[in-house]
Design a protein around this motif. Structure first.
Motif, PDB file in Angstrom:
ATOM      1  N   ALA A   1      -8.714 -10.969   4.067  1.00 15.48           N
ATOM      2  CA  ALA A   1      -7.679 -10.894   3.029  1.00 15.48           C
ATOM      3  C   ALA A   1      -7.158  -9.458   2.953  1.00 15.48           C
ATOM      4  O   ALA A   1      -7.935  -8.509   2.836  1.00 15.48           O
ATOM      5  CB  ALA A   1      -8.253 -11.331   1.690  1.00 15.48           C
ATOM      6  N   TYR A   2      -5.837  -9.337   2.993  1.00 22.31           N
ATOM      7  CA  TYR A   2      -5.201  -8.019   2.986  1.00 22.31           C
ATOM      8  C   TYR A   2      -4.238  -7.939   1.811  1.00 22.31           C
ATOM      9  O   TYR A   2      -3.372  -8.801   1.631  1.00 22.31           O
ATOM     10  CB  TYR A   2      -4.461  -7.800   4.306  1.00 22.31           C
ATOM     11  CG  TYR A   2      -3.474  -6.665   4.316  1.00 22.31           C
ATOM     12  CD1 TYR A   2      -3.898  -5.331   4.289  1.00 22.31           C
ATOM     13  CD2 TYR A   2      -2.101  -6.917   4.362  1.00 22.31           C
ATOM     14  CE1 TYR A   2      -2.981  -4.290   4.302  1.00 22.31           C
ATOM     15  CE2 TYR A   2      -1.178  -5.883   4.384  1.00 22.31           C
ATOM     16  CZ  TYR A   2      -1.623  -4.572   4.351  1.00 22.31           C
ATOM     17  OH  TYR A   2      -0.716  -3.543   4.366  1.00 22.31           O
ATOM     18  N   LEU A   3      -4.405  -6.909   0.979  1.00 21.35           N
ATOM     19  CA  LEU A   3      -3.542  -6.646  -0.166  1.00 21.35           C
ATOM     20  C   LEU A   3      -2.702  -5.421   0.151  1.00 21.35           C
ATOM     21  O   LEU A   3      -3.203  -4.301   0.158  1.00 21.35           O
ATOM     22  CB  LEU A   3      -4.376  -6.390  -1.423  1.00 21.35           C
ATOM     23  CG  LEU A   3      -5.183  -7.561  -1.989  1.00 21.35           C
ATOM     24  CD1 LEU A   3      -6.235  -7.049  -2.981  1.00 21.35           C
ATOM     25  CD2 LEU A   3      -4.271  -8.559  -2.673  1.00 21.35           C
ATOM     26  N   SER A   4      -1.430  -5.618   0.443  1.00 23.37           N
ATOM     27  CA  SER A   4      -0.572  -4.471   0.699  1.00 23.37           C
ATOM     28  C   SER A   4      -0.308  -3.737  -0.612  1.00 23.37           C
ATOM     29  O   SER A   4      -0.317  -4.333  -1.688  1.00 23.37           O
ATOM     30  CB  SER A   4       0.752  -4.914   1.331  1.00 23.37           C
ATOM     31  OG  SER A   4       1.540  -5.603   0.381  1.00 23.37           O
ATOM     32  N   TYR A   5      -0.066  -2.436  -0.523  1.00 23.23           N
ATOM     33  CA  TYR A   5       0.249  -1.689  -1.731  1.00 23.23           C
ATOM     34  C   TYR A   5       1.546  -2.191  -2.366  1.00 23.23           C
ATOM     35  O   TYR A   5       1.691  -2.183  -3.583  1.00 23.23           O
ATOM     36  CB  TYR A   5       0.348  -0.195  -1.416  1.00 23.23           C
ATOM     37  CG  TYR A   5      -0.991   0.438  -1.078  1.00 23.23           C
ATOM     38  CD1 TYR A   5      -2.166  -0.008  -1.680  1.00 23.23           C
ATOM     39  CD2 TYR A   5      -1.085   1.474  -0.148  1.00 23.23           C
ATOM     40  CE1 TYR A   5      -3.395   0.567  -1.366  1.00 23.23           C
ATOM     41  CE2 TYR A   5      -2.308   2.061   0.165  1.00 23.23           C
ATOM     42  CZ  TYR A   5      -3.454   1.598  -0.433  1.00 23.23           C
ATOM     43  OH  TYR A   5      -4.677   2.162  -0.131  1.00 23.23           O
ATOM     44  N   ALA A   6       2.475  -2.663  -1.528  1.00 20.55           N
ATOM     45  CA  ALA A   6       3.717  -3.224  -2.085  1.00 20.55           C
ATOM     46  C   ALA A   6       3.405  -4.446  -2.926  1.00 20.55           C
ATOM     47  O   ALA A   6       3.969  -4.627  -4.010  1.00 20.55           O
ATOM     48  CB  ALA A   6       4.675  -3.575  -0.954  1.00 20.55           C
ATOM     49  N   ALA A   7       2.487  -5.316  -2.457  1.00 16.29           N
ATOM     50  CA  ALA A   7       2.104  -6.497  -3.230  1.00 16.29           C
ATOM     51  C   ALA A   7       1.381  -6.117  -4.515  1.00 16.29           C
ATOM     52  O   ALA A   7       1.378  -6.869  -5.489  1.00 16.29           O
ATOM     53  CB  ALA A   7       1.235  -7.422  -2.387  1.00 16.29           C
ATOM     54  N   LEU A   8       0.769  -4.940  -4.532  1.00 18.56           N
ATOM     55  CA  LEU A   8       0.047  -4.454  -5.693  1.00 18.56           C
ATOM     56  C   LEU A   8       0.955  -3.645  -6.630  1.00 18.56           C
ATOM     57  O   LEU A   8       0.480  -3.017  -7.583  1.00 18.56           O
ATOM     58  CB  LEU A   8      -1.140  -3.603  -5.265  1.00 18.56           C
ATOM     59  CG  LEU A   8      -2.292  -4.382  -4.617  1.00 18.56           C
ATOM     60  CD1 LEU A   8      -3.212  -3.440  -3.846  1.00 18.56           C
ATOM     61  CD2 LEU A   8      -3.077  -5.162  -5.657  1.00 18.56           C
TER      62      LEU A   8
END
Length: 449
Positions: A438-445
């Motif tokens: 699972a990858y959380l991009s900073y843009a998504a955050l």
């Protein structure tokens, strides 16, 4: 300040209304026996505890960018307001013939253009030149693309021009129906929606010049620690530059937040008490970094415990996560307080995972943690089950995730090097290269690229 959970107008917005209640004193209470809490459980408890605490104001759309819609917005105008052409071509009444049938229509005089409709009824057997966006004339239900049609004749007194083409497969081709996007009274946007550029365009299309939005959530911010010095300040080797406060202030830069910087607070109980009291007086929520653990110099915890003794709630949440773990969650005179770890990476991660969705809920939006996407790992990692781990990573040239060189929560360089976080589940064991993660991009955050 607070508002109803359903996102309707804040009663405090009315002139002379009594101030609404804040959060319940037991909102952060943990059940008996809970010690180290999984991240998912902590998020669920936060979501259940919080409710909006920002009032309502009405703004013109031009001033509402980025704000949070306070009430459902119903369309005052249909969109489109009338049937119109989706392409440049020729409008006609579909003859009900098959797709391979040749059609031959007399070309009606004039044309229909956007803002200049053809006002007569189109007789049967005739076609009308029509431009994209123009209102469909009465008597026509279909448009043939101009590239698919051919014109014949001179159009003079000796004979009218004619349009020939193969019949479209079905009636209504290349026609946009009135109300296809919105009918009058349809809900264009629900309460809690962020007014993004595309959302503002949708409201404008619905005939709405203004919108009721939540007032900006006021958030007080300060750092604690005698060891802290300001960026650029000469200091001893044992002192630490306060990197958390400018980082967190930038994270609080959303259009729906108004940050109030209280600066650095020394490691003295009375100073922390005063900062908390003033923060609760001037803001809807308080964020502090440092002093959130249970050590003898961690005055944040002691100050919140004193608040609990005076009637406000305090709980030190030990989250089963890395980096992070200790977070002070409490109330000060009814205002929620979030005590973040002092290590910058831990403060950054805890803010993104817990505090940002909590603030969005307090501001009138949904409690919405970021949704990860699955990306193939390009590295091995010896994780042990029993805690959630967030690794600083970036997507490499081969499309796989690369990991920062260290997991140390003091190495802030890794936040610049990375473009997101790998989210390793609580129960997961070692990660192997080639496995999806699972990858959380900073843009998504919520961090703009």
């Amino acid at each position: 300040m607070s508002a109803a959970d359903d996102g309707q107008s804040d009663p405090s917005a009315a002139a002379g209304a009594a101030p609404p209640k804040r959060l319940a004193d037991d909102c952060f209470t943990l059940p008996p026996g809970v010690d180290w809490m999984p991240v998912d459980e902590a998020l669920a408890r936060l979501e259940a505890a919080l409710r909006p605490c920002a009032g309502v104001e009405r703004l013109d759309l031009a001033a509402a960018a980025g704000r949070i819609l306070a009430e459902d917005a119903a369309a005052a105008r249909a969109h489109p307001a009338c049937d119109n052409a989706a392409v440049d071509g020729y409008a006609f009444a579909h003859p009900g013939l098959g797709a391979d049938r040749e059609c031959d229509f007399a070309l009606a005089p004039g044309r229909a253009a956007p803002g200049a409709p053809w006002r007569a009824r189109l007789p049967g057997g005739q076609a009308l030149r029509i431009l994209t966006g123009a209102a469909m004339p009465d008597g026509a239900d279909t448009v043939v693309l101009q590239e698919d049609a051919a014109l014949f004749g001179e159009g003079d007194a000796a004979g009218a021009r004619r349009v020939q083409f193969r019949a479209p497969a079905k009636p209504g081709a290349n026609r946009r129906r009135a109300g296809e996007n919105l009918a009058i009274g349809d809900v264009a946007l629900r309460a809690g929606a962020r007014l993004t550029p595309q959302a503002l365009g949708h409201l404008a299309a619905a005939g709405l010049p203004a919108a009721p939005v939540r007032r900006k959530l006021r958030v007080a911010l300060f750092s604690t620690g005698d060891e802290l010095i300001a960026p650029g300040e000469a200091g001893r080797p044992d002192q630490v530059v306060d990197s958390n406060r400018p980082m967190l202030a930038a994270l609080l830069g959303a259009p729906w937040i108004e940050a109030v910087d209280f600066g650095r607070v020394p490691d003295r109980r009375e100073a922390v008490e005063a900062a908390l009291t003033e923060g609760a007086k001037r803001a809807d929520a308080v964020i502090a970094s440092g002093g959130a653990s249970g050590g003898e110099e961690d005055h944040m915890g002691a100050a919140l415990e004193a608040s609990a003794a005076a009637g406000d709630a305090f709980h030190l949440w030990r989250i089963a996560m890395k980096p992070g773990r200790p977070m002070a969650m409490g109330l000060r005179r009814g205002a929620p307080v979030f005590g973040l770890p002092g290590n910058p990476v831990a403060a950054f991660v805890c803010f993104l995972i817990f505090v940002r969705p909590a603030l969005l809920r307090l501001a009138g939006g949904p409690f919405a943690p970021a949704r990860p996407v699955r990306v193939v790992s390009g590295f091995d990692y010896p994780k042990k089950p029993g805690r959630r781990e967030y690794l600083r990573v970036r997507i490499g040239a081969d499309g796989r995730l690369e990991k920062y060189r260290s997991e140390g929560s003091g190495l802030i360089e890794g936040l610049v090097w990375s473009d997101g976080l790998a989210d390793l589940p609580h129960a997961a064991g070692p990660l192997r290269a080639g496995e999806p993660v699972a990858y959380l991009s900073y843009a998504a955050l919520g961090i703009a690229p």
